[in-house]
Design an enzyme around this catalytic site. Structure first.
Site, short mmCIF file in Angstrom:
data_model
loop_
_atom_site.label_atom_id
_atom_site.label_comp_id
_atom_site.label_asym_id
_atom_site.label_seq_id
_atom_site.Cartn_x
_atom_site.Cartn_y
_atom_site.Cartn_z
N GLU A 7 9.64 15.72 15.98
CA GLU A 7 9.99 15.62 14.57
C GLU A 7 9.14 16.61 13.77
OE1 GLU A 7 8.95 11.91 12.38
OE2 GLU A 7 11.01 12.00 11.66
N GLY A 29 6.93 5.03 8.52
CA GLY A 29 6.06 6.18 8.73
C GLY A 29 6.16 6.68 10.15
N LYS A 89 0.86 -1.18 0.00
CA LYS A 89 0.00 0.00 0.00
C LYS A 89 0.90 1.23 0.00
CE LYS A 89 -1.79 2.78 2.75
NZ LYS A 89 -1.59 4.01 1.94
N GLU A 127 10.23 1.24 10.43
CA GLU A 127 11.26 2.28 10.29
C GLU A 127 10.52 3.60 10.50
OE1 GLU A 127 13.11 5.10 9.24
OE2 GLU A 127 13.14 4.40 7.16
P1 NAI Z 1 1.71 7.97 8.44
O1 NAI Z 1 2.48 7.10 9.35
O2 NAI Z 1 0.29 8.26 8.81
O3 NAI Z 1 1.68 7.36 6.96
C1 NAI Z 1 2.61 6.43 6.45
C2 NAI Z 1 1.87 5.31 5.73
O4 NAI Z 1 1.04 4.62 6.67
C3 NAI Z 1 0.93 5.78 4.62
O5 NAI Z 1 0.95 4.82 3.57
C4 NAI Z 1 -0.42 5.77 5.30
O6 NAI Z 1 -1.50 5.63 4.41
C5 NAI Z 1 -0.29 4.56 6.20
N1 NAI Z 1 -1.20 4.54 7.35
C6 NAI Z 1 -1.71 5.61 8.03
N2 NAI Z 1 -2.53 5.18 9.01
C7 NAI Z 1 -2.55 3.82 8.96
C8 NAI Z 1 -3.22 2.80 9.71
N3 NAI Z 1 -4.05 3.10 10.70
N4 NAI Z 1 -3.00 1.52 9.40
C9 NAI Z 1 -2.16 1.20 8.39
N5 NAI Z 1 -1.52 2.11 7.64
C10 NAI Z 1 -1.70 3.41 7.92
O7 NAI Z 1 2.49 9.34 8.28
P2 NAI Z 1 1.92 10.72 7.67
O8 NAI Z 1 0.57 10.99 8.28
O9 NAI Z 1 2.04 10.67 6.21
O10 NAI Z 1 2.97 11.77 8.24
C11 NAI Z 1 2.89 12.23 9.58
C12 NAI Z 1 4.25 12.41 10.19
O11 NAI Z 1 4.91 11.15 10.27
C13 NAI Z 1 5.21 13.28 9.40
O12 NAI Z 1 5.04 14.63 9.68
C14 NAI Z 1 6.53 12.77 9.89
O13 NAI Z 1 6.86 13.37 11.13
C15 NAI Z 1 6.29 11.31 10.10
N6 NAI Z 1 6.74 10.49 8.96
C16 NAI Z 1 7.90 9.80 9.07
C17 NAI Z 1 8.38 9.09 7.98
C18 NAI Z 1 9.64 8.34 8.05
O14 NAI Z 1 10.28 8.14 7.02
N7 NAI Z 1 10.05 7.85 9.19
C19 NAI Z 1 7.69 9.09 6.69
C20 NAI Z 1 6.43 9.80 6.70
C21 NAI Z 1 6.02 10.47 7.80
#
Ligand code: NAI
Ligand code: MG
Length: 489
Positions: A393, A240, A187, A262
Site C-alpha cells: 500500500e 489505520g 483519539k 478497518e
Molecule cells: P497509523 O495506523 O499509525 O495511525 C492511525 C491512528 O492510529 C492514528 O490515530 C494514530 O495515532 C494511532 N496509533 C498509532 N500507533 C498506535 C498504537 N500503538 N496504539 C494505538 N493507536 C495508535 O497509520 P499512519 O502511521 O498514520 O499511516 C501509515 C500507513 O498506514 C499509511 O501510509 C497507509 O498505508 C496506512 N493507513 C491506512 C489508513 C486506512 O484508511 N486504512 C489510514 C491511515 C493510514
C-alpha cells in the site's frame, strides 16, 4: 484574489484542548503538539497532547456517563433526535468545517465541501434513524419457556481514527456508537485533530449529554495505546495501518475487548476490453487519485485487458496531465498536498522502488513545486505482480498498471494479496461482472463505478484488510451485545 495566507487564515480554530466530561481542558502534562497546513507546512495550531493521564480521565467520564444511564437508557427516540440536532448544526457550519478540514488535512476544498462534510451529515442522520429501531427477537426454544434477545449497547468505546478523512471517520464511528447508546473516547489522528474537536463542540451544543463524547488528541503509542489497554473500555474501533492493528489486537487481548478494524488495501480495479472505455478510464483515474491517493480502498492495482492496454494508458496519462495540483483552497484544485512529511517520503521511496524494480514511470514521479508536500500524479506501466509497487500500500498518487488476458487469470491475480478491502470491475458483460464479483475476495466490489459510498451500505475488509464491518446495520451490530433472556412459564 486573496493570497494563500489570507485564505488559510479563513477558518477559525476554536477548539484545541481535550474534551473530557463536557469540559475543555489542557493535557494534564501541559504539553501540546503542532498541527500544520500541509500545503505550506505552516503551523496552524498547538493542540493539547493527551497521554495516559488524560485517557484515564476521559474513560472515567465515559464510564460514569454510561453506567449512570442518562444516555444509554434515554428514550431511544430522544437519542435519535439529539443526533439529528448534531447533524443540523454541522450542516449549518458546512463551509467552515470544510475549510477547517482543508486547512488541517490539505485536501481540496471542493472535496471537503462536496464530499467529506456532507457525508458526515448523511452518516449521522442515517444512524439517528436507527436509534429507536434496535430490536431483539423472540425465540421458540424447547420447553415451557419464553425466550427473547435484547440488543444492548456494548458500553464505553475507544475509537482511534486516521487522518485521511478526519471528520468522516469520526462520523462513521460516532454514528453507530451513539445510536446504540454507547459512550465514546475518541483519539483523532495527530496530523488532523481539528474537525473532530469542532464536532465535539457542536455535539455539546446539540444537547448530547456531557461524557457521551470525549476527545483526547495525542499520539498513537501514548494516548492511543493507553486507550487500548484501559480496563474501563469495552470495545476498540480502529482505522489505520495493519501493523498498528496488530499491536492493538495483542494489547486488547488482555481485557478481551471487542474489536473492529478497518485497515489498508491494494485493491484490484479490472478493466475488460468490452467496457465503456471512457467511463473506465475516468473511473480508474478517480479510483486512485481521489484524496491524493490517500484512500484505504484506492484502486491501486489497475489491471487492463491487453487488447486495450495501450489505449487506456494514453488516456490515463492525459488525465494526469490535465489534473490540477496546487493550493487546496482554490476551488478549481483537484489534488492537494500529502498529509505530512512521513507520507510524502514513503510515497517517493516507492517511486524509487518502482524504477529500481524495472517498471516504467510514464507520468509524474517527483515532487510538484518546491513548497508544500505535493507529489505529481504518477503512473507506472510494465509492472509485474511481485514488484513492491504492486504489492504494498503506497497511500499516495501512484497508479500501477498491469496487463491481463482472461477472466480466470485475472481472478487469480486479483486475489493474490493479503489484502481484501475493495475491488472494481469494468465490463458490459453482466455475466463476467457477476462472476468476478462472486470470486474476488474483497469486502466491497464496485461494478462500472468506484468509491460509491453510502451510510447504509456495509464497508470493511476480508483477510488482512480488517475485522467486522462499518456502516449499515452491520456497523450498528458491532456496537451492541446480544443478551438472551429465558423465563419459565
Ligand atoms: P497509523 O495506523 O499509525 O495511525 C492511525 C491512528 O492510529 C492514528 O490515530 C494514530 O495515532 C494511532 N496509533 C498509532 N500507533 C498506535 C498504537 N500503538 N496504539 C494505538 N493507536 C495508535 O497509520 P499512519 O502511521 O498514520 O499511516 C501509515 C500507513 O498506514 C499509511 O501510509 C497507509 O498505508 C496506512 N493507513 C491506512 C489508513 C486506512 O484508511 N486504512 C489510514 C491511515 C493510514
Ligand atoms: Mg503510524
Amino acid at each position: 484574489m486573496a493570497t494563500l495566507a489570507e485564505k488559510v487564515a479563513r477558518p477559525q480554530i476554536r477548539q484545541t484542548q481535550c474534551f473530557i466530561g463536557g469540559k475543555w481542558v489542557p493535557a494534564a502534562s501541559g504539553k501540546t503538539f503542532d498541527t500544520i497546513h500541509p500545503a505550506t507546512e505552516e503551523v496552524i495550531a498547538q493542540v493539547a497532547e493527551g497521554d495516559a493521564k488524560d485517557i484515564d480521565l476521559a474513560v472515567d467520564a465515559a464510564r460514569a456517563q454510561f453506567d449512570g444511564g442518562e444516555w444509554s437508557q434515554m428514550d431511544a427516540r430522544d437519542r435519535g433526535a439529539l443526533m439529528h440536532k448534531l447533524a443540523d448544526l454541522i450542516e449549518a457550519e458546512v463551509d467552515e468545517l470544510a475549510a477547517l478540514e482543508t486547512l488541517d488535512n490539505g485536501k481540496p476544498i471542493s472535496d471537503s465541501r462536496a464530499a467529506d462534510i456532507p457525508l458526515v451529515i448523511d452518516c449521522l442522520r442515517y444512524y439517528a434513524g436507527w436509534a429507536d429501531k434496535i430490536q431483539g427477537k423472540t425465540i421458540p426454544i424447547r420447553g415451557e419457556y419464553f425466550c427473547y434477545t435484547r440488543r444492548e449497547p456494548v458500553g464505553v468505546v475507544g475509537q482511534i481514527i486516521p487522518w485521511n478523512f478526519p471528520a468522516l471517520m469520526a462520523a462513521w464511528k460516532w454514528g453507530p456508537a451513539l445510536a446504540a447508546g454507547c459512550t465514546i473516547v475518541m483519539k483523532p489522528a495527530e496530523q488532523t485533530p481539528l474537525t473532530c474537536l469542532r464536532m465535539a463542540r457542536l455535539a455539546q451544543k446539540a444537547g448530547i449529554p456531557d461524557g457521551v463524547i470525549n476527545v483526547v488528541p495525542g499520539y498513537g503509542p501514548t494516548a492511543g495505546a493507553a486507550l487500548v489497554a484501559h480496563p474501563g473500555v469495552d470495545k476498540i474501533a480502529f482505522t489505520g495501518e495493519m501493523s498498528t492493528a496488530q499491536i492493538i489486537q495483542r494489547s486488547a487481548a488482555e481485557t478481551m475487548k471487542r474489536l473492529t478494524f478497518e485497515l489498508g488495501g491494494k485493491s484490484p480495479n479490472v478493466i475488460f476490453a468490452d467496457a465503456d472505455l471512457d467511463a473506465a478510464a475516468a473511473g480508474a483515474h478517480f479510483a486512485l487519485y481521489f484524496n491524493q491517493g490517500q484512500c484505504c480502498c484506492a484502486g491501486s492495482r489497475l489491471f487492463v485487458e491487453d487488447r486495450v492496454h495501450d489505449e487506456m494508458v494514453d488516456r490515463l496519462i492525459q488525465f494526469n496531465r490535465d489534473r490540477k495540483v496546487g493550493d487546496p483552497f482554490d476551488p478549481e484544485t483537484e489534488q492537494g498536498p500529502q498529509v505530512d512529511q512521513a507520507q510524502f517520503d514513503k510515497i517517493l521511496k516507492y517511486v524509487d522502488y518502482g524504477k529500481a524494480d524495472g517498471a516504467d514511470c510514464v507520468s509524474g514521479g517527483k515532487r510538484h513545486g518546491d513548497r508544500g508536500l505535493f507529489i505529481e500524479p504518477t503512473l507506472f506501466t510494465n509492472v509485474t505482480d511481485e514488484m513492491r509497487i504492486a504489492t504494498d500500500e503506497i497511500f499516495g498518487p501512484v497508479l500501477t498498471v498491469l496487463k491481463f488476458s482472461d477472466i480466470d487469470e485475472i481472478i487469480r491475480r486479483a486475489n493474490n494479496t493479503n489484502f481484501g478491502l475493495a475491488a472494481g470491475v469494468w465490463t458490459r458483460d453482466v455475466g463476467k461482472a457477476h462472476r468476478f464479483a462472486s470470486k474476488v475476495r474483497a469486502g466491497t466490489v464496485w461494478v462500472n463505478c468506484y468509491d460509491v459510498f453510502d451510510a447504509a451500505a456495509p464497508f470493511g475488509g476480508f483477510k488482512q484488510s480488517g475485522l467486522g464491518r462499518e456502516l449499515g446495520e452491520a456497523g450498528l451490530d458491532a456496537y451492541t451485545e446480544s443478551k438472551t433472556v429465558t423465563m419459565a412459564l
